[in-house]
Design a protein around this motif. Structure first.
Motif, mmCIF file in Angstrom:
data_model
loop_
_atom_site.group_PDB
_atom_site.id
_atom_site.type_symbol
_atom_site.label_atom_id
_atom_site.label_comp_id
_atom_site.label_asym_id
_atom_site.label_seq_id
_atom_site.Cartn_x
_atom_site.Cartn_y
_atom_site.Cartn_z
ATOM 1 N N LEU A 189 -1.100 40.840 25.733
ATOM 2 C CA LEU A 189 -2.017 41.954 25.624
ATOM 3 C C LEU A 189 -1.229 43.358 26.228
ATOM 4 O O LEU A 189 -0.388 43.138 27.152
ATOM 5 N N ARG A 190 -1.803 44.271 25.723
ATOM 6 C CA ARG A 190 -1.282 45.625 25.991
ATOM 7 C C ARG A 190 -2.567 46.662 26.441
ATOM 8 O O ARG A 190 -3.378 46.694 25.833
ATOM 9 N N LYS A 191 -1.872 47.648 27.417
ATOM 10 C CA LYS A 191 -2.967 48.681 27.798
ATOM 11 C C LYS A 191 -3.356 49.506 26.237
ATOM 12 O O LYS A 191 -2.619 49.712 25.609
ATOM 13 N N ASN A 192 -4.715 50.040 26.255
ATOM 14 C CA ASN A 192 -5.204 50.455 25.158
ATOM 15 C C ASN A 192 -5.463 49.634 24.088
ATOM 16 O O ASN A 192 -5.934 50.040 22.904
ATOM 17 N N GLY A 193 -5.234 48.125 24.156
ATOM 18 C CA GLY A 193 -5.496 47.284 23.171
ATOM 19 C C GLY A 193 -6.653 46.618 23.275
ATOM 20 O O GLY A 193 -7.662 47.175 24.178
ATOM 21 N N VAL A 253 -9.682 43.552 24.161
ATOM 22 C CA VAL A 253 -9.537 41.970 24.761
ATOM 23 C C VAL A 253 -11.256 41.781 24.921
ATOM 24 O O VAL A 253 -11.939 42.868 25.113
ATOM 25 N N MET A 254 -11.703 40.690 24.674
ATOM 26 C CA MET A 254 -13.046 40.032 25.193
ATOM 27 C C MET A 254 -13.077 40.061 26.778
ATOM 28 O O MET A 254 -12.428 39.138 27.153
ATOM 29 N N LEU A 255 -13.900 40.705 27.311
ATOM 30 C CA LEU A 255 -14.371 40.339 28.939
ATOM 31 C C LEU A 255 -15.598 40.302 29.049
ATOM 32 O O LEU A 255 -16.463 40.851 28.706
ATOM 33 N N LYS A 256 -15.922 39.033 29.676
ATOM 34 C CA LYS A 256 -17.332 38.612 30.020
ATOM 35 C C LYS A 256 -18.078 38.714 28.780
ATOM 36 O O LYS A 256 -19.160 39.105 28.798
ATOM 37 N N ASN A 316 -4.538 31.650 26.847
ATOM 38 C CA ASN A 316 -5.140 32.764 25.751
ATOM 39 C C ASN A 316 -6.418 33.447 26.227
ATOM 40 O O ASN A 316 -7.187 32.780 26.908
ATOM 41 N N MET A 317 -6.445 34.536 25.724
ATOM 42 C CA MET A 317 -7.749 35.462 25.923
ATOM 43 C C MET A 317 -8.031 35.740 24.514
ATOM 44 O O MET A 317 -7.270 35.718 23.404
ATOM 45 N N GLU A 318 -9.634 35.725 24.172
ATOM 46 C CA GLU A 318 -10.183 36.137 23.070
ATOM 47 C C GLU A 318 -9.792 37.483 22.722
ATOM 48 O O GLU A 318 -10.107 38.407 23.598
ATOM 49 N N VAL A 319 -9.500 38.046 21.621
ATOM 50 C CA VAL A 319 -9.204 39.212 21.219
ATOM 51 C C VAL A 319 -10.265 39.690 20.191
ATOM 52 O O VAL A 319 -10.203 38.941 19.124
ATOM 53 N N PRO A 320 -11.045 40.709 20.380
ATOM 54 C CA PRO A 320 -12.078 40.866 19.103
ATOM 55 C C PRO A 320 -11.488 41.602 17.801
ATOM 56 O O PRO A 320 -10.475 42.431 18.082
ATOM 57 N N ASN A 321 -12.043 41.438 16.802
ATOM 58 C CA ASN A 321 -11.390 42.030 15.391
ATOM 59 C C ASN A 321 -12.154 43.432 15.614
ATOM 60 O O ASN A 321 -13.488 43.573 15.360
ATOM 61 N N VAL A 322 -11.336 44.420 15.634
ATOM 62 C CA VAL A 322 -12.128 45.662 15.825
ATOM 63 C C VAL A 322 -11.604 46.397 14.552
ATOM 64 O O VAL A 322 -10.755 46.413 14.007
ATOM 65 N N LYS A 323 -12.937 46.986 13.840
ATOM 66 C CA LYS A 323 -12.560 47.764 12.326
ATOM 67 C C LYS A 323 -13.077 49.021 12.863
ATOM 68 O O LYS A 323 -14.280 49.262 13.303
ATOM 69 N N ARG A 324 -12.162 50.070 12.301
ATOM 70 C CA ARG A 324 -12.619 51.333 12.221
ATOM 71 C C ARG A 324 -12.762 52.088 11.078
ATOM 72 O O ARG A 324 -11.812 51.945 10.280
ATOM 73 N N GLU A 325 -13.692 53.004 10.782
ATOM 74 C CA GLU A 325 -13.963 53.435 9.382
ATOM 75 C C GLU A 325 -14.685 54.773 9.395
ATOM 76 O O GLU A 325 -15.463 55.254 10.571
ATOM 77 N N ASP A 326 -14.153 55.651 8.739
ATOM 78 C CA ASP A 326 -14.692 57.069 8.845
ATOM 79 C C ASP A 326 -15.876 57.224 7.522
ATOM 80 O O ASP A 326 -15.605 56.679 6.470
ATOM 81 N N TYR A 327 -16.938 57.764 7.976
ATOM 82 C CA TYR A 327 -18.026 58.144 7.275
ATOM 83 C C TYR A 327 -18.448 59.562 7.213
ATOM 84 O O TYR A 327 -18.491 60.178 7.974
ATOM 85 N N GLN A 328 -18.785 59.910 5.933
ATOM 86 C CA GLN A 328 -19.341 61.390 5.864
ATOM 87 C C GLN A 328 -20.691 61.398 6.084
ATOM 88 O O GLN A 328 -21.552 60.470 5.829
ATOM 89 N N LEU A 329 -21.077 62.407 6.834
ATOM 90 C CA LEU A 329 -22.633 62.294 7.709
ATOM 91 C C LEU A 329 -23.302 63.165 6.497
ATOM 92 O O LEU A 329 -22.983 64.456 5.998
#
Length: 161
Positions: A28-32, A34-37, A81-94
């Protein structure tokens, strides 16, 4: 098959099983992420203690919940092992903000969604102010673990008036 074919193939598959994936704590790395609690967090600080007399080096993780901004901490052996969430980033027009605080957002493919609320706090206030003053805005939506919210806004420079 191009990589674009792969992306769309996986984007439509939502079995729920792929919310997280395991990763060794020492990787794991800083700015990555992770699932905590049980919450998806961005790692803001981490430190490793030396191996003790009887055990493994331990990693101390500090993370901020990506949705609630709450701080979480955890300590785990570096080999676990720690669980890492699958994070998805998406831009939408308002497109619009409804009277009850829901955003009307359009994806790159032209799909409209109206299921996200105006974010609270400073971000929501500046989003409303900028929208009311006639700016074209892009909202960055972060999605992880069946939760999503607007985490950032920026002026849409792709539109020429």
């Amino acid at each position: 098959m191009s990589t674009e074919d792969h992306d769309t193939e996986f984007a439509t598959v939502d079995s729920g099983a792929a919310q997280t994936f395991p990763m060794q704590c020492s990787a794991l790395r800083k700015n990555g992420f992770v699932m905590l609690k049980g919450r998806p967090c961005k790692i803001v600080d981490m430190s490793t203690s030396k191996t003790g007399k009887h055990g493994h080096a331990k990693v101390h993780l500090v993370g901020i919940d990506i949705f609630t901004q709450k701080k979480y901490e955890d300590i785990c052996p570096s080999t676990h092992n720690m669980e890492v969430p699958n994070v998805k980033r998406e831009d939408y027009q308002l497109n619009d903000i409804s009277d009850d605080g829901y955003l009307s957002l359009m994806s790159d493919s032209g799909d409209i969604r109206e299921d996200l609320k105006l974010p609270e706090g400073q971000l929501g206030a500046s989003l409303r102010t900028d929208f009311d003053s006639g700016k074209d805005l892009l909202c960055t939506v972060l999605k992880a673990c069946n939760e999503e919210c607007v985490i950032a806004i920026k002026t849409n420079t792709a539109l020429d008036k």
